[in-house]
Design an enzyme around this catalytic site. Structure first.
Site, PDB file in Angstrom:
ATOM      1  N   LYS A 198       0.876  -1.220  -0.023  1.00  0.00           N
ATOM      2  CA  LYS A 198      -0.029  -0.016   0.105  1.00  0.00           C
ATOM      3  C   LYS A 198       0.995   1.298  -0.074  1.00  0.00           C
ATOM      4  CE  LYS A 198      -3.169   2.874   0.790  1.00  0.00           C
ATOM      5  NZ  LYS A 198      -3.941   3.552  -0.500  1.00  0.00           N
TER       6      LYS A 198
ATOM      7  N   GLU B 143       1.518   6.632  -6.894  1.00  0.00           N
ATOM      8  CA  GLU B 143       0.369   7.754  -6.919  1.00  0.00           C
ATOM      9  C   GLU B 143       1.234   9.084  -6.751  1.00  0.00           C
ATOM     10  OE1 GLU B 143      -2.870   9.419  -3.801  1.00  0.00           O
ATOM     11  OE2 GLU B 143      -2.774   7.337  -4.073  1.00  0.00           O
TER      12      GLU B 143
END
Length: 306
Positions: free
Chosen positions: A7, A14
């Site tokens: 994650k 991102e």
């Protein structure tokens, strides 16, 4: 731990994706002088092609929103970016593991630079640009920027997967790399059609060393490379900062280089600190020291890896 780590890498990627899109936007707005409506149309076109993704989609939508006076809302938002820390953590761990996560690092630093708003305003008044105005074909340059965005995106994901592979080896994890791509595609911020190509690459070769060595990505980079180089060179000429476009290209050129100038770097380290070096004509693991000055003897420093 593995799940939290994956994650974290997702969030680092991102950061990279968002900065890449911002550089494409600024290149078109500041470098080429396109209107907000024109840029909105470009992102709408891109979302129907290889760049189809959630972040391209929302950028298209953001550029539609206008103030009551008809001006774009985006032009009224202060240009200082916040961050929660996951991009920074990804970069810090990459340094710990010795993985060249250059694009995400530049994306984090771009946010840090944006926060220096008052300094940048002062600098804008006194520091010369000595840039040239864009005079080329706008359609060709839009395509070049698209190619730069796509190729740089490939580099970002390749680096992210390099980091996960190194982390798995270091921490004793067994990661399903194709499955990770499909998990991200299922509902994450970086979800995109692109992720299925990563899944396909690991289905073709579960032991793939680097995404850049997969046949699909070799062909994709090869096709985008001329436009990628053109976009970076043009950005330099017109004075538009493209830290992630350019760092991705530098990484690509470094990764494909059979020989880098680290031989000179090792000679420098040996000269000032007797840190030793290896030789091309000797087996790996044998270290040598040269008494470069003729003074101080032949004692070398101990060796260790960071």
């Amino acid at each position: 731990g593995a799940g939290h780590y994956v994650k974290m890498v997702h969030n680092g990627i991102e950061y990279g994706d968002m900065q890449l899109i911002c550089e494409a936007y600024q290149m078109m707005r500041e470098g080429m002088g396109l209107s907000g409506d024109e840029i909105q149309q470009v992102f709408a076109e891109w979302n129907d092609g290889v760049l189809d993704s959630y972040l391209i989609e929302i950028t298209r939508d953001i550029l539609k929103v206008k103030e009551p006076d008809g001006s774009l809302l985006i032009d009224h938002i202060l240009d200082t970016a916040g961050q929660k820390g996951t991009g920074k953590w990804t970069g810090m761990n990459a340094l710990d593991l010795g993985t060249p996560l250059t694009l995400i690092g530049e994306a984090v630093f771009a946010r840090c630079l944006s926060a220096l708003k008052d300094e940048r305003v002062t600098a804008s008044r006194v520091l010369p640009a000595k840039a040239v105005a864009f005079t080329g074909d706008k359609r060709e340059m839009i395509d070049a920027v698209r190619d730069a965005l796509y190729a740089s995106k490939i580099i970002s994901y390749a680096q992210g997967y390099m980091l996960m592979r190194e982390a798995a080896a270091t921490y004793g994890w067994e990661l399903n790399y194709g499955g990770i791509a499909m998990m991200w595609r299922g509902g994450c911020i970086i979800r995109s059609q692109f992720l299925s190509k990563i899944r396909d690459a690991f289905e073709r070769n579960p032991n793939l060393q680097n995404l850049l060595l997969d046949e699909f990505f070799i062909d994709a980079i090869s096709e985008a490379l001329p436009g990628w180089r053109k976009a970076v060179v043009t950005a330099i000429d017109v004075g538009v900062p493209v830290p992630t476009f350019s760092s991705a290209l530098s990484f690509y050129d470094g990764y494909r280089s059979k020989r880098l100038p680290a031989n000179l770097l090792q000679a420098q380290r040996d000269y000032f600190g007797a840190h030793t070096y290896e030789r091309l004509d000797k087996p790996r693991g044998e270290f040598f020291h040269t008494n470069w000055t003729g003074r101080g003897g032949n004692i070398s420093a101990s060796n260790y890896d960071v």
